[in-house]
Design an enzyme around this catalytic site. Structure first.
Site, PDB file in Angstrom:
ATOM      1  N   HIS A   1       0.831  -1.208   0.000  1.00 37.29           N
ATOM      2  CA  HIS A   1       0.000   0.000   0.000  1.00 37.29           C
ATOM      3  C   HIS A   1       0.861   1.252   0.000  1.00 37.29           C
ATOM      4  O   HIS A   1       2.047   1.223   0.341  1.00 37.29           O
ATOM      5  CB  HIS A   1      -0.914   0.017   1.228  1.00 37.29           C
ATOM      6  N   CYS A   2       0.227   2.367  -0.382  1.00 33.04           N
ATOM      7  CA  CYS A   2       0.839   3.687  -0.234  1.00 33.04           C
ATOM      8  C   CYS A   2      -0.171   4.585   0.477  1.00 33.04           C
ATOM      9  O   CYS A   2      -0.878   4.112   1.369  1.00 33.04           O
ATOM     10  CB  CYS A   2       1.298   4.239  -1.584  1.00 33.04           C
TER      11      CYS A   2
END
Length: 349
Positions: free
Chosen positions: A243-244
């Site tokens: 994820h970011c």
């Protein structure tokens, strides 16, 4: 740009539909999985819309919780209601002949995220399908609730790869389910990306295109995505999550790279990439509605995902490595043996 953009992309929203895009049926296709299309779409009312195409199969049955909930011929649609509440509702698509599919709605509904979804459920050019429940992609995890964390434990999320920069991680530290490993894989480490705020929409588009290219050829990007692939390949007891902040750009390239490596058609990869516009629409609209028109025009390209952004990544692969296979090998260190094992683990059929 960095602080403003990061502040803009943490607003959460929800979307309840998922789409599985399949390549067109091939008359010579003799794959073990006869389905050329299969869709599970969860409705806000607890219903599930199912659709399938399995050319040559006279009968298809679909089960949920061990019970037949729909059936039909080679092509069909059904709406299923009255199923008990579950973390994820799985459906087993069983053809008359050949291997079946186990599918769910792509969206993982959590209180603290808006773009948490399954990376699988897509058909490859060889007629195989990417397994669901193995690899997930998401926006930031800083706002996960105790119930969210418990749900991720039940979904067996074992490893979390955080693709964000140091100041993002410091400001909004991840909440990770108990027992899961946490790995920093900073895509923009050491790069000059996102240091100044663009002044015009064209400058904003250029910033996004340049950032996409940096994900491919930058030192931080190569190291980070190599970490993610190594983690996916090594962890045979998945699930793996990457994820970011918004789950759309750095995460989007990770998802595109994985699906491309597995043999998913480019058009399908692009559709999955662009789905972030749908999952984040309410959040993005809310952000833009609170900005003056001129500022909103500059921000919109930063909040969007666009084909030209993704294409910039593929163009950078071609320019730097000559081919996607060389990018996997020389850029990310994925040799033929590792790629073969990854396909064996993650593909059905």
């Amino acid at each position: 740009m960095k602080k403003a953009l990061l502040a803009a992309t943490v607003v959460a929203s929800a979307l309840t539909a998922t789409l599985i895009v399949a390549p067109a049926a091939n008359a010579g296709d003799r794959s073990a999985v006869p389905f050329t299309e299969a869709t599970v779409t969860a409705g806000a009312d607890g219903s599930f819309a199912l659709a399938w195409e399995a050319p040559g199969s006279k009968r298809v049955e679909i089960r949920a919780n061990g019970k037949v909930v729909a059936k039909g011929g080679a092509q069909g649609r059904a709406v299923v209601t009255g199923l008990p509440a579950a973390d994820r509702q799985w459906f087993d698509f069983t053809p008359q002949h050949g291997q079946g599919l186990r599918l769910a709605d792509r969206l993982i509904k959590l209180d603290g995220t808006t773009n948490f979804r399954d990376a699988g459920g897509y058909r490859t050019t060889t007629g195989q399908w990417v397994r669901m429940g193995e690899v997930y992609r998401s926006d930031a995890l800083a706002r996960l609730t105790p119930n969210d964390l418990a749900k991720l434990r039940r979904l067996h999320v074992r490893t979390v790869f955080d693709l964000r920069m140091e100041d993002e991680r410091s400001k909004d530290a991840d909440k990770v389910p108990a027992g899961a490993g946490y790995v920093v894989a900073d895509v923009f480490a050491g790069s000059g990306s996102f240091q100044t705020m663009p002044r015009t929409p064209d400058e904003a588009v250029k910033a996004m295109v340049d950032a996409e290219r940096a994900m491919v050829s930058g030192t931080g990007g190569k190291k980070a995505y190599a970490q993610v692939f190594e983690g996916i390949e090594r962890d045979r007891a998945r699930s793996v999550l990457f994820h970011c902040t918004a789950g759309k750009d750095r995460t989007g390239w990770a998802g595109a790279t994985l699906l491309t490596a597995l043999g998913v058609p480019r058009a399908t990869v692009e559709a999955d990439y662009l789905a972030s516009n749908d999952y984040r629409r309410a959040a993005n609209d809310a952000i833009l509605s609170h900005l003056p028109a001129q500022q909103a025009a500059v921000y919109k390209p930063l909040l969007d995902v666009r084909p030209e952004y993704l294409n910039a990544g593929y163009d950078e692969v071609e320019a730097t490595y000559g081919s996607f296979d060389r990018y996997l090998k020389d850029g990310l260190g994925i040799d033929a043996r590792e790629l073969k094992q990854l396909k064996k683990d993650l593909l059905v059929g």
